[in-house]
Motif scaffolding. Structure first.
Motif, PDB file in Angstrom:
ATOM      1  N   LEU A 214       0.806  -1.224   0.000  1.00 49.76           N
ATOM      2  CA  LEU A 214       0.000   0.000   0.000  1.00 49.76           C
ATOM      3  C   LEU A 214       0.837   1.271   0.000  1.00 49.76           C
ATOM      4  O   LEU A 214       0.602   2.187  -0.791  1.00 49.76           O
ATOM      5  CB  LEU A 214      -0.954  -0.018   1.203  1.00 49.76           C
ATOM      6  CG  LEU A 214      -2.041  -1.101   1.115  1.00 49.76           C
ATOM      7  CD1 LEU A 214      -2.692  -1.319   2.456  1.00 49.76           C
ATOM      8  CD2 LEU A 214      -3.070  -0.724   0.081  1.00 49.76           C
ATOM      9  N   GLY A 215       1.854   1.326   0.895  1.00 52.21           N
ATOM     10  CA  GLY A 215       2.655   2.543   0.971  1.00 52.21           C
ATOM     11  C   GLY A 215       3.417   2.795  -0.317  1.00 52.21           C
ATOM     12  O   GLY A 215       3.512   3.928  -0.805  1.00 52.21           O
ATOM     13  N   GLN A 216       3.924   1.694  -0.880  1.00 56.06           N
ATOM     14  CA  GLN A 216       4.697   1.811  -2.099  1.00 56.06           C
ATOM     15  C   GLN A 216       3.812   2.195  -3.284  1.00 56.06           C
ATOM     16  O   GLN A 216       4.221   2.951  -4.171  1.00 56.06           O
ATOM     17  CB  GLN A 216       5.349   0.461  -2.310  1.00 56.06           C
ATOM     18  CG  GLN A 216       6.201   0.327  -3.496  1.00 56.06           C
ATOM     19  CD  GLN A 216       6.307  -1.151  -3.777  1.00 56.06           C
ATOM     20  OE1 GLN A 216       6.692  -1.927  -2.923  1.00 56.06           O
ATOM     21  NE2 GLN A 216       5.901  -1.540  -4.948  1.00 56.06           N
ATOM     22  N   MET A 217       2.550   1.703  -3.289  1.00 53.25           N
ATOM     23  CA  MET A 217       1.620   2.094  -4.340  1.00 53.25           C
ATOM     24  C   MET A 217       1.398   3.608  -4.313  1.00 53.25           C
ATOM     25  O   MET A 217       1.311   4.254  -5.349  1.00 53.25           O
ATOM     26  CB  MET A 217       0.278   1.385  -4.142  1.00 53.25           C
ATOM     27  CG  MET A 217       0.303  -0.063  -4.567  1.00 53.25           C
ATOM     28  SD  MET A 217      -1.142  -0.941  -3.976  1.00 53.25           S
ATOM     29  CE  MET A 217      -2.359  -0.435  -5.162  1.00 53.25           C
ATOM     30  N   MET A 218       1.332   4.147  -3.089  1.00 50.02           N
ATOM     31  CA  MET A 218       1.108   5.597  -2.986  1.00 50.02           C
ATOM     32  C   MET A 218       2.262   6.365  -3.603  1.00 50.02           C
ATOM     33  O   MET A 218       2.065   7.311  -4.356  1.00 50.02           O
ATOM     34  CB  MET A 218       0.967   6.002  -1.526  1.00 50.02           C
ATOM     35  CG  MET A 218      -0.311   5.524  -0.890  1.00 50.02           C
ATOM     36  SD  MET A 218      -0.340   6.064   0.811  1.00 50.02           S
ATOM     37  CE  MET A 218      -1.187   4.711   1.559  1.00 50.02           C
ATOM     38  N   ILE A 219       3.506   5.936  -3.270  1.00 52.57           N
ATOM     39  CA  ILE A 219       4.638   6.704  -3.766  1.00 52.57           C
ATOM     40  C   ILE A 219       4.761   6.545  -5.279  1.00 52.57           C
ATOM     41  O   ILE A 219       5.134   7.469  -5.995  1.00 52.57           O
ATOM     42  CB  ILE A 219       5.947   6.302  -3.035  1.00 52.57           C
ATOM     43  CG1 ILE A 219       7.046   7.324  -3.265  1.00 52.57           C
ATOM     44  CG2 ILE A 219       6.456   4.950  -3.446  1.00 52.57           C
ATOM     45  CD1 ILE A 219       6.957   8.493  -2.379  1.00 52.57           C
ATOM     46  N   GLU A 220       4.378   5.366  -5.797  1.00 53.00           N
ATOM     47  CA  GLU A 220       4.419   5.165  -7.256  1.00 53.00           C
ATOM     48  C   GLU A 220       3.390   6.032  -7.964  1.00 53.00           C
ATOM     49  O   GLU A 220       3.636   6.539  -9.052  1.00 53.00           O
ATOM     50  CB  GLU A 220       4.120   3.697  -7.587  1.00 53.00           C
ATOM     51  CG  GLU A 220       5.300   2.783  -7.396  1.00 53.00           C
ATOM     52  CD  GLU A 220       4.915   1.340  -7.673  1.00 53.00           C
ATOM     53  OE1 GLU A 220       5.799   0.497  -7.603  1.00 53.00           O
ATOM     54  OE2 GLU A 220       3.725   1.065  -7.953  1.00 53.00           O
ATOM     55  N   LEU A 221       2.226   6.173  -7.326  1.00 51.83           N
ATOM     56  CA  LEU A 221       1.129   6.879  -7.989  1.00 51.83           C
ATOM     57  C   LEU A 221       1.179   8.381  -7.751  1.00 51.83           C
ATOM     58  O   LEU A 221       0.477   9.141  -8.406  1.00 51.83           O
ATOM     59  CB  LEU A 221      -0.213   6.330  -7.491  1.00 51.83           C
ATOM     60  CG  LEU A 221      -0.522   4.918  -7.967  1.00 51.83           C
ATOM     61  CD1 LEU A 221      -1.696   4.351  -7.211  1.00 51.83           C
ATOM     62  CD2 LEU A 221      -0.801   4.925  -9.459  1.00 51.83           C
TER      63      LEU A 221
END
Lengths: 255, 311
Positions: A214-221
Motif C-alpha cells: 500500500l505505501g509503495q503504491m502511494m509513492i508510485e502513484l
C-alpha cells in the motif's frame, strides 16, 4: 467496535474474493491502458502501468494483513509466554528478560525495523522479525504484571497445593485475566504493524516492487495525482480503513 | 533525580550496543562477498573490480576474524570514531553534525506546535463531555491516528501548497519551509495529547480539591489556573515521553517526504546505498536523540510535579 469488525471483515473479503472474480494478475501490465478511470473493464481503474487496481489493492491488503497478523501472533505467543515465565519464576529469569525488553525499548520501533531490514533488504523475514521484535514487549509487560499479581493470590496457591500442573494454573488463573487485554494490545499492535509496513514501502525500503504494497503504491502513484486523483486515493483510503477498523476494535474493548 | 539520570545513561549505552550489534551482524551476514557489494554500491556495478573490492575489504576490516573486528569496533565507539561514509568519503561525524541540527529543529518545532494545538483543544472538549465539539474532536483524532504520517503530509502539501499556494511543498530554507513538515508531525502528536488532556481535565474537574475551589467562591477561571493547569499538564507531559517514539519514527518518514536534509532522510539513503558506517552513525544518533528527549521529559515532569520530587 462492531463497526471496526465489520470494516475489517469487508476488507478481508474484498482482498480474498477479488482474485476469484477478476481475471488477470496484480502485476500484469497493459501500457495501452494506463490510468484508466473506474469502468466496466477495470472496476477500480488502472495504475500508471495499466495494472488493474482492484487486483493490486486486494494483493496489497493481503500483504499488509498477513504481515500484521503473522507478526502479531508471533509477538503475542512469545510475549505472553515469556511474560508468564518471568512473572512466575522471578529472580534471574525475570531480570534477564526484563533487561532484554528494556534494550528493545531503548530504540524507537521503526528504527529497529529499518536496521533489521538493512541486513537483508527486499525479503519478507526481516519485516516479520523486526515488527514482532517490537511488538512482543507490550505483551511481555502486560503478561508479567498480571502474572505477578495473580501468582500471589490464594487461588493460585490453592491450585498449586492441590497438585495441579503449570498448564492448568495458566489456563484457569492467568489466561482469563489476560485474554481481554491481549485483544486490545493485539489490535493496536496490528495497526502499528500496518502503518510500519506502509511507511517502509513509502520510503522505498520495504517490500520490493512489483509485489503490490500500500505505501509503495502511494509513492508510485504520487506523480499522477493530477491526472488520476481517484487512483491514488484508493490505497490511502484502504490504509485508513484498515487502521481505523483495528483502532476501533482496540478502543471499543478498552472502555 | 540521580536514579533518573543514571537510568537514561544506561539506556543510552544499550542503544549504542544494540545499534552496533545490528550493524555488525548486517556487515557479516550479507549474502555474497560483502566487499564486492559495498564496492558496487560505491562505484556502480559496472566499474567494480577485484582491486576496488580488496580496498573496501581492508578499509572495513572484513578480512579479519569476527571477534577481532568486534573488539576493534568497540574501541572505535569508545573514542566516538564513527568511521567514514562509504559513499561521500566524508567522516560520518561531520555529515551527522550537519544533519542533526536540521532534525532537532524539526522535532522541537513539532513538539511546540503540538503543545499549542493539542492540550487547549482537549481542555475545550472537556468543558462539555459528549457535546458536539467533543464528538467532533474525537472523530478528528481517531481519523488522524488512523492515517499514516506521510498521508497527512501529502494531504497538507496538496491542500496548503499545491492548491492554495501558501507554502513551499518541500525542501529546506527559511521558516516557511519548516511549517509543513513540522505541522505534519505535530498533528499526529496533537491527536493523542488532546485526548490525554481531555481525559485529564475531566478527572481534575471532578476531583474534590477542584470542587472545593469552586465552592469556596473562586471564579472558574481562577480555579482553573490555580488548580487545573498543573494537574492536567502532568499526564500530558508524561505521555509526551511515550509519544517520542512516534516523533522519531515520524522524522524518518516526514524528512523523506519533504526532502528535509536531516538524519532520518540520511538513514534511509544510507540503507538504500548500503553505506554501513552512515547507517550505524545515523541510527545511533537517532536512538540517542530518543533517550535525551525522554530524559528531558522526565526532568520537566519533575519540575512541574512536586509529588515526584518528594518521592
Amino acid at each position: 467496535m462492531i463497526v471496526g469488525i465489520a470494516i475489517l471483515i469487508a476488507l478481508t473479503a474484498f482482498s480474498l474474493l477479488t482474485p476469484l472474480v477478476v481475471d488477470g494478475s496484480p502485476t500484469g501490465q497493459n501500457l495501452a491502458q494506463t490510468l484508466q478511470p473506474p469502468g466496466p473493464g477495470h472496476r477500480l481503474g488502472t495504475d500508471h502501468l495499466g495494472r488493474d487496481m482492484a487486483l493490486r489493492l486486494a494483493a496489497a491488503i493481503r500483504v499488509s494483513l498477513s504481515v500484521s497478523i503473522g507478526a502479531t501472533i508471533v509477538a503475542a505467543v512469545l510475549g505472553v509466554g515469556l511474560g508468564v515465565l518471568a512473572g512466575s519464576r522471578g529472580g534471574l529469569v525475570d531480570r534477564l528478560l526484563s533487561t532484554a525488553a528494556d534494550m528493545v525499548l531503548a530504540l524507537p520501533g521503526l528504527l529497529l525495523v529499518l536496521l533489521i531490514i538493512a541486513i537483508a533488504p527486499g525479503r519478507f523475514w526481516p519485516l516479520y522479525l523486526g515488527i514482532s521484535l517490537v511488538l512482543w514487549i507490550e505483551y511481555f509487560r502486560m503478561a508479567r504484571a498480571i502474572t505477578i499479581r495473580v501468582a500471589a493470590s490464594p487461588a493460585v496457591q490453592a491450585s498449586q497445593l492441590l497438585g495441579f500442573g503449570p498448564v492448568y494454573v495458566f489456563l484457569t488463573h492467568y489466561w482469563p485475566q489476560m485474554a481481554p487485554m491481549i485483544l486490545t494490545v493485539g489490535a493496536f499492535g496490528a495497526a502499528t504493524a500496518i502503518l510500519s509496513v506502509a511507511a517502509l514501502g513509502f520510503v522505498n525500503v520495504g517490500i520490493r516492487p512489483p509485489t503490490p504494497e500500500l505505501g509503495q503504491m502511494m509513492i508510485e502513484l504520487l506523480p499522477y495525482y493530477h491526472e488520476a486523483p481517484y487512483i491514488i486515493a484508493q490505497p490511502i483510503l484502504v490504509v485508513f480503513l484498515l487502521v481505523l477498523s483495528l483502532n476501533l476494535i482496540a478502543g471499543g474493548k478498552a472502555r | 533525580m540521580i536514579r533518573l539520570v543514571s537510568y537514561r545513561v544506561l539506556q543510552a549505552g544499550l542503544v549504542a550496543v544494540m545499534v552496533g550489534a545490528l550493524t555488525f551482524i548486517m556487515v557479516r551476514s550479507l549474502p555474497g562477498d560483502m566487499a564486492f557489494r559495498i564496492a558496487a554500491g560505491r562505484y556502480g556495478y559496472d566499474l567494480v573490480d577485484g582491486a576496488a573490492a580488496e580496498q573496501v575489504r581492508r578499509e572495513l576490516g572484513l578480512d579479519r576474524p569476527a571477534i577481532a573486528a568486534f573488539a576493534d569496533w568497540l574501541w572505535s565507539m569508545a573514542r566516538f570514531d564513527l568511521g567514514v561514509s562509504l559513499v561521500s568519503g566524508v567522516p560520518v561525524v561531520v555529515e551527522i553534525r550537519h544533519q542533526l541540527g536540521h532534525s532537532v529543529e524539526l522535532a522541537v518545532v513539532a513538539i511546540l506546535l503540538s503543545m499549542v494545538l493539542g492540550p487547549p483543544i482537549g481542555v475545550l472538549a472537556a468543558i462539555r463531555p459528549g457535546g458536539l465539539f467533543d464528538r467532533l474532536v474525537f472523530v478528528a483524532t481517531v481519523g488522524l491516528r488512523s492515517l499514516p504520517q506521510f498521508v497527512i503530509g501529502l494531504l497538507l502539501i496538496y491542500g496548503l501548497s499545491v492548491h492554495a499556494g501558501l507554502l513551499p511543498a518541500a525542501g529546506h530554507g527559511g521558516a516557511r519551509f519548516t511549517v509543513l513538515p513540522a505541522l505534519t508531525l505535530a498533528l499526529g502528536l496533537a491527536a493523542v495529547s488532546s485526548r490525554i488532556a481531555r481525559d485529564a481535565t475531566i478527572t481534575v474537574m471532578a476531583s474534590p480539591y477542584y470542587r472545593f475551589g469552586l465552592t469556596k467562591g473562586l471564579p472558574p477561571g481562577e480555579t482553573f489556573r490555580r488548580h487545573g493547569v498543573r494537574n492536567i499538564a502532568v499526564p500530558v507531559i508524561t505521555y509526551l515521553g511515550v509519544q517520542l517514539v512516534y516523533l522519531i519514527e515520524g522524522v524518518v518518514v516526514v524528512e523523506t517526504l519533504f526532502a528535509w536534509p536531516g538524519i532520518g532522510h540520511a538513514l534511509v539513503h544510507a540503507i538504500v546505498a548500503r553505506d554501513v558506517p552512515m547507517i550505524q552513525g545515523t541510527a545511533l544518533v537517532m536512538g540517542l536523540m530518543f533517550v535525551v528527549l525522554n530524559g528531558l521529559v522526565d526532568l520537566v515532569c519533575h519540575l512541574i510535579d512536586p509529588r515526584r520530587r518528594a518521592a
